[in-house]
Design an enzyme around this catalytic site. Sequence first.
Site, PDB file in Angstrom:
ATOM      1  N   CYS A  71       0.825  -1.211   0.000  1.00 21.58           N
ATOM      2  CA  CYS A  71       0.000   0.000   0.000  1.00 21.58           C
ATOM      3  C   CYS A  71       0.862   1.264   0.000  1.00 21.58           C
ATOM      4  O   CYS A  71       1.534   1.565   0.985  1.00 21.58           O
ATOM      5  CB  CYS A  71      -0.929  -0.034   1.213  1.00 21.58           C
ATOM      6  N   CYS A  74      -0.094   3.936   2.609  1.00 23.03           N
ATOM      7  CA  CYS A  74       0.287   3.477   3.952  1.00 23.03           C
ATOM      8  C   CYS A  74       1.718   3.902   4.270  1.00 23.03           C
ATOM      9  O   CYS A  74       2.034   4.270   5.405  1.00 23.03           O
ATOM     10  CB  CYS A  74       0.172   1.958   4.056  1.00 23.03           C
TER      11      CYS A  74
END
Length: 349
Positions: A71, A74
């Site tokens: 991600c 993230c």
Amino acid sequence: MQPRDFSLYGAVDLGARQTAAQRRQQAAESGGTADASNGTVIEVSEETFNTDVVERSRTVPIIMDLWAEWCGPCKQLSPVLEKLAAEAAGQWILAKVDVDANPQLSAALQVQSIPMVVAVLGGQLVDGFLGAMPEAQVRQWISQVLAVAEKMGMQLTAPAAADETDEDAADDDAFAASAVPASAVPASAVPAGAVPAGAVPAGPGGRPDGPPVPAAYAEARAAMERGDLDGAAQAFEQELKQSPADPVAKTGLAQVNLIRRVSSYDQAQVRKAAAEHPDDVEAQSKVADIDLASGRIDEAFDRLLGVVRRTSGDERDQARAHLVSLFEILPPRDPHVNRARSTLSSLLF
């Protein structure tokens, strides 16, 4: 040890679980994140969730960062959270959960988009956010969490940076007692046994030196925890009948209606229709709903601003009206809303 009955998702993602296990072992051998951060940042798994998050949240606020190795956003948000946790020096704990390595926990929390951040106070989930937010907004959200924790009687290790104003207090009460979770995660979604019956509720009944919080707020939140979106909407609607200008009820109803709409969409079909028909107001509005519910705020607003720019007459007004309705889902002073309002004004006048 007896083998656990993992879901199909967990079975097909054993590679991620193995990678996470190897990462934890390497961290332990090298001193680990927890040591480097003096225990203010911890890795949490399905096996340690009850102890490290639920039980620990009874004495110190826990901020959960749900993330994955692949991600991109993230990787932008996690360093911000880790930095703030280090600065807090134990005032709150950052609990990091690799969703790929912990599929059952991810499913229980109904994680649909990452990064996802929620707080846990007294064994209860508290309002959170989706997507990578700027550090200033993350700080503001954490300050609200800490204000709620203090009202619940938690003795925080560090004092607040400044005295709370009446306006800030009102915002905190709204956050604690009425906000519909951005991730639409009811507390009842936590694995069985994770939240004992005697857990302290996330929101107080009212400030000791101010008026009580309307009962509709608690009713709406309880309905959300049951997964009863219609009941939550009815509670907010009832409050608005009595107090038409209630900003908290307006925002809560807008959030519930967004969740109801998005839950009814076939997201793949909606995105396909929007791609094939860029000036189809209904299709673009549905994708904007999906983006906003997933934390992609600017993308949602920019999509509808683009429709306003390209269309005229009734179609333009329909796009404008839907965009304005989405503004009500966020706080009035939210920078995303301010920017979009400014752009909309320049397009209309």
